[in-house]
Design a protein around this motif. Structure first.
Motif, short mmCIF file in Angstrom:
data_model
loop_
_atom_site.label_atom_id
_atom_site.label_comp_id
_atom_site.label_asym_id
_atom_site.label_seq_id
_atom_site.Cartn_x
_atom_site.Cartn_y
_atom_site.Cartn_z
N GLY A 268 4.35 28.60 -2.55
CA GLY A 268 4.95 29.57 -2.28
C GLY A 268 5.48 29.51 -0.79
O GLY A 268 6.61 30.12 -0.60
N GLY A 269 4.99 28.75 0.06
CA GLY A 269 5.60 28.67 1.21
C GLY A 269 6.89 27.80 1.25
O GLY A 269 7.55 27.76 1.84
N LEU A 270 6.71 26.49 0.19
CA LEU A 270 8.03 25.79 -0.03
C LEU A 270 8.94 26.41 -0.23
O LEU A 270 10.35 26.29 -0.20
N THR A 271 8.81 27.40 -1.42
CA THR A 271 9.96 28.22 -1.97
C THR A 271 10.14 29.04 -0.96
O THR A 271 11.55 29.43 -0.77
N GLY A 272 9.44 29.75 0.04
CA GLY A 272 9.94 30.55 1.27
C GLY A 272 10.91 29.83 2.26
O GLY A 272 12.00 30.45 2.42
N ILE A 273 10.70 28.33 2.28
CA ILE A 273 11.68 27.64 3.13
C ILE A 273 12.98 27.51 2.29
O ILE A 273 14.20 27.91 2.82
N THR A 274 12.98 27.24 1.04
CA THR A 274 14.20 27.29 0.19
C THR A 274 15.07 28.68 0.38
O THR A 274 16.27 28.49 0.42
N VAL A 275 14.45 29.72 -0.04
CA VAL A 275 15.03 30.99 0.09
C VAL A 275 15.74 31.18 1.40
O VAL A 275 16.84 31.64 1.46
N ALA A 276 15.03 30.97 2.60
CA ALA A 276 15.31 31.43 3.65
C ALA A 276 16.63 30.38 4.17
O ALA A 276 17.61 30.79 4.73
N ASP A 277 16.63 28.92 3.61
CA ASP A 277 17.88 28.00 3.94
C ASP A 277 18.99 28.40 3.12
O ASP A 277 20.18 28.49 3.49
N ARG A 278 18.70 28.88 1.84
CA ARG A 278 19.93 28.97 1.08
C ARG A 278 20.62 30.43 1.11
O ARG A 278 21.82 30.50 0.85
N PHE A 279 19.80 31.39 1.55
CA PHE A 279 20.45 32.73 1.55
C PHE A 279 20.38 33.32 2.91
O PHE A 279 21.07 34.46 2.95
N ASP B 239 11.38 27.33 -21.74
CA ASP B 239 11.37 25.90 -21.88
C ASP B 239 10.35 25.14 -21.03
O ASP B 239 10.32 23.71 -21.22
N GLY B 240 9.47 25.49 -20.39
CA GLY B 240 8.54 25.08 -19.70
C GLY B 240 8.94 24.50 -18.20
O GLY B 240 8.34 23.45 -17.92
N PHE B 241 10.23 24.64 -17.85
CA PHE B 241 10.87 24.07 -16.67
C PHE B 241 10.44 24.89 -15.56
O PHE B 241 10.78 26.24 -15.52
N TYR B 242 9.96 24.19 -14.44
CA TYR B 242 9.73 24.88 -13.30
C TYR B 242 10.20 23.88 -12.07
O TYR B 242 10.06 22.69 -12.18
N SER B 243 10.57 24.65 -11.04
CA SER B 243 11.36 23.98 -9.91
C SER B 243 11.14 25.03 -8.76
O SER B 243 11.14 26.15 -8.98
N ILE B 244 10.94 24.42 -7.38
CA ILE B 244 11.20 25.09 -6.39
C ILE B 244 12.42 25.98 -6.37
O ILE B 244 12.50 27.19 -5.77
#
Length: 286
Positions: free
Chosen positions: A109-120, A78-83
């Motif tokens: 990719g670094g911003l994604t890394g922050i999100t993964v570390a925070d959420r999981f 669907d062309g949707f992308y988000s961190i």
């Protein structure tokens, strides 16, 4: 270091069915840990080829991932992308290969890394390396990157023309003698022109507007894991004042500065970048 490392192409399936592609590097002996490497927007996993090989030779298992919409991974239908979506994909990968991991991410990719570390949490991400990015990055520097990405949307007549565009964008980097490496980031379509191998919708304004800066800043400040920022001293995305502000929020973060590198720090000075990461990971084992 171990003398050799082997690699193979691996595939993963995201929660929504999108197929993700990566390369897994294995050390010749028992692995001392696992690293997952996430490229920046408009890049592919091949940005990490030299580093992945060297980290594996140093004893780590390494997975370099093409994020959805990039490289050999499928595009969002669907062309949707988000961190948050990128983070969910990375969590799927880590769950399959086994954690915890050292997550190394450049730019988005670094911003994604922050999100993964925070959420999981630390059972999933035990250490984080941010490659020339912090949550409150310089918007003007980021705009220059997007301008370059958009400038090639109509494709290139030849690989030489693409190489000219890259040389103009990265004047501080020595131009490669061969254009063969560009075939990992470009695909030739039936019209004969060469196009970047990523979904143009990744840099839609709506996608960019979805980057949750306030959340990312608070999330980084709340992380209780080792963090290192690798900054190119020529960077206009993380200039010195931006880095200082980040360190006020995350005072335990380590900093490694690459003298002759810009925003594309890992590619600008791969030897120095890899050495900084190897030192960081080595200190985690002690």
């Amino acid at each position: 270091m171990n003398a050799t490392a082997t690699s193979e192409t691996v595939h993963f399936t995201a929660a929504d069915g999108v197929r993700l592609c990566g390369t897994r590097w294995e050390p010749s002996g028992p692995a001392s840990g696992t690293a997952v490497m996430l490229h920046g927007g408009g890049q592919t996993r091949w940005s990490w080829k030299a580093t992945g090989e060297l980290l594996a030779a140093a004893g780590m298992r390494v997975v370099t991932l093409d994020c959805r919409g990039h490289g050999d991974s499928e595009w969002s239908p669907d062309g949707f992308y988000s961190i948050e979506m990128f983070a969910d994909d990375v969590h799927t990968v880590i769950a399959e290969i086994g954690g915890p991991v050292t997550l190394i991410g450049a730019s988005v990719g670094g911003l994604t890394g922050i999100t993964v570390a925070d959420r999981f949490g630390p059972d999933v991400v035990s250490a984080l390396v941010l490659v020339d990015v912090v949550p409150r990055y310089d918007r003007a520097g980021s705009a220059r990157i997007r301008h370059f990405m958009r400038s090639g949307m109509e494709g290139f007549d030849s690989l030489e023309a693409a190489a000219d565009a890259v040389a103009g964008y990265l004047p501080h980097r020595e131009r490669p003698r061969s254009t063969a490496g560009l075939t990992r980031n470009l695909r030739r379509r039936p019209d004969g022109r060469w196009y970047w191998h990523w979904d143009p919708r990744v840099i839609d304004q709506e996608t960019l507007d979805r980057i949750p800066t306030d959340y990312l800043d608070d999330a980084a400040a709340g992380l209780d894991i080792p963090i290192m920022v690798v900054r190119g001293k020529l960077s206009d995305v993380v200039p010195e004042e931006v880095l200082r502000a980040f360190l006020e929020r995350v005072p335990h973060a380590r900093v490694a500065e690459l003298r002759d590198a810009g925003h594309t720090a890992a590619g600008d000075d791969n030897d120095a970048f890899t050495a900084a990461v190897v030192d960081f990971v080595g200190d985690l084992r002690d």
